[in-house]
Design a protein around this motif. Sequence first.
Motif, PDB file in Angstrom:
ATOM      1  N   LYS A 112      10.511  -8.491  27.424  1.00 46.72           N
ATOM      2  CA  LYS A 112       9.520  -7.766  26.601  1.00 46.72           C
ATOM      3  C   LYS A 112       9.261  -8.473  25.271  1.00 46.72           C
ATOM      4  O   LYS A 112       9.132  -7.814  24.229  1.00 46.72           O
ATOM      5  N   ARG A 150       7.614  -9.883  31.039  1.00 46.27           N
ATOM      6  CA  ARG A 150       7.036  -9.535  32.336  1.00 46.27           C
ATOM      7  C   ARG A 150       5.540  -9.293  32.140  1.00 46.27           C
ATOM      8  O   ARG A 150       4.737  -9.598  32.989  1.00 46.27           O
ATOM      9  N   VAL A 155      15.441  -1.768  30.327  1.00 42.16           N
ATOM     10  CA  VAL A 155      15.182  -3.110  29.778  1.00 42.16           C
ATOM     11  C   VAL A 155      14.178  -3.893  30.626  1.00 42.16           C
ATOM     12  O   VAL A 155      13.668  -4.926  30.186  1.00 42.16           O
ATOM     13  N   ARG A 195      23.397  -2.431  39.592  1.00 41.52           N
ATOM     14  CA  ARG A 195      22.814  -1.810  38.394  1.00 41.52           C
ATOM     15  C   ARG A 195      23.847  -1.099  37.525  1.00 41.52           C
ATOM     16  O   ARG A 195      23.609  -0.868  36.345  1.00 41.52           O
TER      17      ARG A 195
HETATM   18  N1  LIG Z   1       5.942  -4.318  26.831  1.00 38.18           N
HETATM   19  C1  LIG Z   1       6.651  -4.593  27.930  1.00 38.18           C
HETATM   20  N2  LIG Z   1       7.134  -3.572  28.668  1.00 38.18           N
HETATM   21  C2  LIG Z   1       7.850  -3.887  29.764  1.00 38.18           C
HETATM   22  C3  LIG Z   1       8.094  -5.229  30.162  1.00 38.18           C
HETATM   23  N3  LIG Z   1       8.851  -5.211  31.284  1.00 38.18           N
HETATM   24  C4  LIG Z   1       9.066  -3.902  31.576  1.00 38.18           C
HETATM   25  N4  LIG Z   1       8.462  -3.097  30.670  1.00 38.18           N
HETATM   26  C5  LIG Z   1       8.467  -1.616  30.636  1.00 38.18           C
HETATM   27  O1  LIG Z   1       9.782  -1.127  30.419  1.00 38.18           O
HETATM   28  C6  LIG Z   1       9.981   0.112  31.091  1.00 38.18           C
HETATM   29  C7  LIG Z   1      11.251   0.069  31.907  1.00 38.18           C
HETATM   30  O2  LIG Z   1      11.111  -0.920  32.915  1.00 38.18           O
HETATM   31  P1  LIG Z   1      11.972  -0.917  34.243  1.00 38.18           P
HETATM   32  O3  LIG Z   1      11.621  -2.143  34.989  1.00 38.18           O
HETATM   33  O4  LIG Z   1      11.841   0.387  34.957  1.00 38.18           O
HETATM   34  O5  LIG Z   1      13.460  -1.007  33.649  1.00 38.18           O
HETATM   35  P2  LIG Z   1      14.840  -1.036  34.440  1.00 38.18           P
HETATM   36  O6  LIG Z   1      15.742  -1.922  33.670  1.00 38.18           O
HETATM   37  O7  LIG Z   1      14.627  -1.375  35.868  1.00 38.18           O
HETATM   38  O8  LIG Z   1      15.343   0.452  34.311  1.00 38.18           O
HETATM   39  P3  LIG Z   1      16.339   1.254  35.299  1.00 38.18           P
HETATM   40  O9  LIG Z   1      15.668   1.315  36.649  1.00 38.18           O
HETATM   41  O10 LIG Z   1      16.459   2.603  34.637  1.00 38.18           O
HETATM   42  O11 LIG Z   1      17.634   0.509  35.325  1.00 38.18           O
HETATM   43  C8  LIG Z   1       8.707   0.341  31.918  1.00 38.18           C
HETATM   44  O12 LIG Z   1       7.906   1.261  31.247  1.00 38.18           O
HETATM   45  C9  LIG Z   1       8.053  -1.034  31.965  1.00 38.18           C
HETATM   46  O13 LIG Z   1       6.656  -0.950  32.086  1.00 38.18           O
HETATM   47  C10 LIG Z   1       7.547  -6.280  29.352  1.00 38.18           C
HETATM   48  O14 LIG Z   1       7.697  -7.486  29.587  1.00 38.18           O
HETATM   49  N5  LIG Z   1       6.841  -5.897  28.250  1.00 38.18           N
END
Ligand SMILES: Nc1nc2c(ncn2[C@@H]2O[C@H](COP(=O)(O)OP(=O)(O)OP(=O)(O)O)[C@@H](O)[C@H]2O)c(=O)[nH]1
Length: 323
Positions: A146, A177, A203, A255
């Motif tokens: 991010k 991403r 994250v 995870r």
């Molecule tokens: N601005 C931004 N938001 C991002 C990016 N990558 C992911 N997000 C946002 O971060 C949030 C969480 O993303 P996930 O991919 O669900 O995170 P995770 O680590 O898999 O979370 P868990 O499944 O709970 O373990 C979502 O709302 C995504 O859209 C990025 O590169 N930039």
Amino acid sequence: MAKEQRTHERQRKENKSRDLFSRAQTDEPLQDGIIVGRFGQEADVQDDDGHIFRCHLRKHLKSIAVGDEVEWYPDATGSAVVVNVKPRRSQLERPNPYEGLKIIAANIDHILIIVAPLPAFSETLLDRYLVAAELTDISVSIVVNKTDLLSAQTKAELQERLSCYVDLGYPLFWVSRKSGEGMQALREHMSDGCSVLVGQSGVGKSSLLNALVPEAQSDVGEVSESSDLGQHTTSASRLYRLPNGGSIIDSPGVREFGLWHLSAQDIAKGFVDIRRISERCKFRNCMHDREPQCAVRDAAESGELPASRWQSFKAILASLNTV
Ligand SMILES: Nc1nc2c(ncn2[C@@H]2O[C@H](COP(=O)(O)OP(=O)(O)OP(=O)(O)O)[C@@H](O)[C@H]2O)c(=O)[nH]1
Ligand SMILES: [Zn+2]
């Protein structure tokens, strides 16, 4: 009509698996494969050509995990059986005080700890993941996801906070991403082995997985499409091939990596800098608390050990007494 279609679809799948079965039967009796999915007493095995076979597991192969390299053969009834697991080059295991170690994934080459500006970056949490990773023999890197949320100033601040990890030798990637920044370098890093993405909820692990493996998403779609055929294609644990080489394993166990119980000794061992400095402590079993002539406490005072690492160490040790 819908029923006819379903029958046709079932027939098509049966024919396909018969084709694969007869093709496999003409090959060597024992074939090489890799476990790409686990479902109770069954597993999906991928052969060298990329075909996936649903296999039964021989009873003695209880601790088989996604990533395991196996030998299997199609049996006379048209199904397939895994008969042997090859020695692992590494494994992720969850300590379980009641049932011994639980193997979560096998043959991992890279642990990627994902952090982000949101949820707020915490050294203590990163150190917790690093400790757990250091207790394996697997190489570990830090990925800041991010980056599109960072301004020049907040990026510089985060760089400063992460500089001690660079000094410790951990590879550091800056990716987004969303904007695509740094994704190519990450793909290259992951192209020569099997990776797992670990890190705090939110994250962006799922988002990164979907960006790295386009079919990871379509896999999810497949589940509902085929569910009325009585097939279960969902898996608690899955290995995906990356388009540019390498693979990635995702599972609920992966995870939870790093969040399970660690002993005080594990923590002292997992802080690589503290472990190194502790060789100079007066007592071999020094826990760097109130012992006399503790080199680690001295190093924290002199600045040789970064303040944030020392604080994390104490905070993680203190958390043992509250859980
Ligand atoms: N601005 C931004 N938001 C991002 C990016 N990558 C992911 N997000 C946002 O971060 C949030 C969480 O993303 P996930 O991919 O669900 O995170 P995770 O680590 O898999 O979370 P868990 O499944 O709970 O373990 C979502 O709302 C995504 O859209 C990025 O590169 N930039
Ligand atoms: Zn000490």
